[in-house]
Design an enzyme around this catalytic site. Structure first.
Site, mmCIF file in Angstrom:
data_model
loop_
_atom_site.group_PDB
_atom_site.id
_atom_site.type_symbol
_atom_site.label_atom_id
_atom_site.label_comp_id
_atom_site.label_asym_id
_atom_site.label_seq_id
_atom_site.Cartn_x
_atom_site.Cartn_y
_atom_site.Cartn_z
ATOM 1 N N THR A 106 0.873 -1.086 0.413
ATOM 2 C CA THR A 106 0.351 0.160 0.379
ATOM 3 C C THR A 106 0.728 1.394 -0.290
ATOM 4 O O THR A 106 0.544 2.894 -0.411
ATOM 5 C CB THR A 106 -0.790 0.199 1.431
ATOM 6 N N GLY A 154 18.260 -10.429 2.981
ATOM 7 C CA GLY A 154 16.880 -11.964 1.748
ATOM 8 C C GLY A 154 15.732 -12.285 2.341
ATOM 9 O O GLY A 154 15.324 -12.685 1.663
ATOM 10 N N SER A 188 14.086 -6.119 5.776
ATOM 11 C CA SER A 188 14.415 -4.833 5.247
ATOM 12 C C SER A 188 16.237 -4.914 5.794
ATOM 13 O O SER A 188 16.631 -3.702 6.462
ATOM 14 C CB SER A 188 14.104 -3.574 6.171
ATOM 15 N N SER A 194 18.406 -4.489 4.037
ATOM 16 C CA SER A 194 19.196 -3.323 3.272
ATOM 17 C C SER A 194 18.390 -2.238 3.965
ATOM 18 O O SER A 194 19.754 -0.813 3.970
ATOM 19 C CB SER A 194 18.654 -2.664 2.012
ATOM 20 N N ASP A 196 9.986 0.682 4.227
ATOM 21 C CA ASP A 196 10.761 0.242 5.207
ATOM 22 C C ASP A 196 11.842 1.505 5.915
ATOM 23 O O ASP A 196 12.069 1.305 6.735
ATOM 24 C CB ASP A 196 11.857 -0.870 4.346
HETATM 25 C C1 GLA Z 1 9.090 -3.685 0.014
HETATM 26 C C2 GLA Z 1 9.835 -2.162 0.004
HETATM 27 C C3 GLA Z 1 8.419 -1.925 0.366
HETATM 28 C C4 GLA Z 1 6.671 -2.408 0.532
HETATM 29 C C5 GLA Z 1 6.453 -3.671 1.182
HETATM 30 C C6 GLA Z 1 5.187 -4.160 0.977
HETATM 31 O O1 GLA Z 1 9.223 -4.313 1.183
HETATM 32 O O2 GLA Z 1 10.276 -2.260 -0.173
HETATM 33 O O3 GLA Z 1 8.775 -0.522 0.350
HETATM 34 O O4 GLA Z 1 6.292 -1.325 -0.550
HETATM 35 O O5 GLA Z 1 7.563 -4.385 0.127
HETATM 36 O O6 GLA Z 1 4.728 -4.158 0.796
#
Ligand code: GLA
Length: 391
Positions: A37, A126, A130, A132, A176
């Site tokens: 979203t 991975g 998050s 990264s 993230d």
């Molecule tokens: C990844 C992206 C986020 C978001 C999610 C899905 O984590 O980095 O920005 O779009 O996917 O909600």
């Protein structure tokens, strides 16, 4: 944390030599609800985790930047000049910190000396938690600290997202980086990705805990279908805009969507947009439930979120579905869904505290039977955002 930092300072000495250093930490994140979203101008509800990326850093007198990661020891020290900030394939993971450095400099922040940083992350790589973005924010807080930059956290979050979009080339939204930068212990963040208005919500689960389960199916964001989903939503939005005065899918209620969905020409695009609209509204309702102490209601919305990601957005896949379905079948599960971009990575579940051992055993076994993969389980603790650790 103290023990880890002590060890890392020793490592720093071995890699870069003696001298005074400063220490920093940046968490990973898990999204409780509100998936795919953020780039649709909708709401998300993530929180920062207690595990993440540690960074030990100090200034140099010349213009060399030297970076080392304990997670990629075989790549050794990655070295480049402060005036030569290009994405270099062989620099691998170091393109993330380099990207943040490059964008900060482009924006006029004064960074005129070299520095060295040793990184260590205990977020599974991975896995969709998050790692990264955690490295990006770790770099931002290090640079703010070393160079006394006059920049607040929301701007560090924005710089990190630009680094990932423009320097690394992954077209992610802002969730993230925001969760990692702005995280607050024991709270999740309701973020409106359109306006960047946000509110903290205490995560009080009474007799339950958040369990993260890793499918151990590797997921590459850049080469996944992530960008394809973005384009499908953009096309759906453009079709809707032929009649509606809206800037993003996040502006629509479910009713408005149903009344206008025929404007979306392609059936696949229509399904993607449906997920974005419904998930956004679901997120707002879920936060209301949590704030009212209705954990069961929150869990039911988590389940619906997964179903929508599976059937309409089609980003789950065999492994995530197997892990979530096994969780749903387990007594004591209040809610379970995939988290993050999808196509592998992790699930997030809310599980009654006295059923956690059984959950881990039974869900792990069922998942293995279906996929031949071993899942890893973590009890999540919600921690603070990226910061310097002053000992
Ligand atoms: C990844 C992206 C986020 C978001 C999610 C899905 O984590 O980095 O920005 O779009 O996917 O909600």
């Amino acid at each position: 944390m103290k023990e880890i930092l002590k060890g890392l300072k020793e490592d720093f000495k071995k890699v870069f030599g003696e001298g005074e250093v400063r220490t920093f930490f940046s968490p990973g994140r898990v999204n409780l609800i509100g998936e795919h979203t953020d780039y649709n101008g909708g709401n998300v509800f993530p929180c920062a985790l207690s595990f993440g990326t540690y960074a030990i850093a100090r200034l140099r007198d010349d213009k060399k930047v030297r970076l080392y990661s304990k997670n990629f020891e075989d790549l050794g020290i990655i070295e480049f000049d402060l005036d030569e900030l290009k994405n270099v394939k062989e620099h691998d993971w170091a393109n993330y910190p380099k990207g943040v450095l490059s964008i900060l400099k482009d924006k006029g922040y004064k960074i005129e000396k070299g520095f060295e940083i040793l990184f260590f992350g205990n977020i599974p790589n991975g896995a969709g938690l998050s790692s990264s973005a955690s490295v990006e924010l770790a770099t931002a807080v290090v640079l703010k600290g070393l160079f006394n930059l006059d920049i607040d956290m929301v701007n560090m979050v924005k710089v990190s997202q630009i680094a990932e979009n423009q320097f690394v080339g992954v077209n992610c939204g802002i969730m993230d980086q925001f969760a990692i930068g702005m995280g607050k212990k024991d709270n999740a963040i309701l973020l409106d990705c359109n306006t960047l208005e946000y509110k903290y919500a205490p995560v009080k689960l009474e007799n339950a805990k958040i369990i993260i389960a890793n499918t151990n199916k590797r997921r590459g964001l850049a080469d996944s279908k992530y960008n394809e989903r973005r384009s499908e939503c953009e096309r759906a939005l453009a079709d809707l805009q032929t009649k509606l005065d809206i800037k993003s899918l996040g502006e629509l209620t479910e009713k408005e969507f149903e009344e206008n969905k025929e404007l979306i020409k392609n059936e696949i695009d229509r399904k993607r947009a449906k997920h974005a609209v419904y998930e956004n509204q679901r997120t707002l309702r879920a936060v209301e439930k949590l704030n009212a102490g209705d954990i069961k209601g929150f869990g039911e919305l988590m389940n619906q979120s997964h179903i929508s990601l599976r059937d309409d957005y089609e980003v789950t896949g065999k492994e995530l579905d197997a892990l979530v379905e096994a969780a749903w079948e387990q007594e004591g599960t209040i809610g379970a869904r995939m988290t993050g971009a999808g196509f592998g990575g992790c699930t997030v579940s809310i599980v009654e505290s006295n059923k956690i051992d059984e959950f881990i055993k039974n869900v792990g076994e069922k998942y293995f039977e279906k996929t031949g993969l071993k899942a890893d389980f973590y009890i999540a603790e919600i921690g603070d955002g990226a910061r310097e650790i002053v000992e």
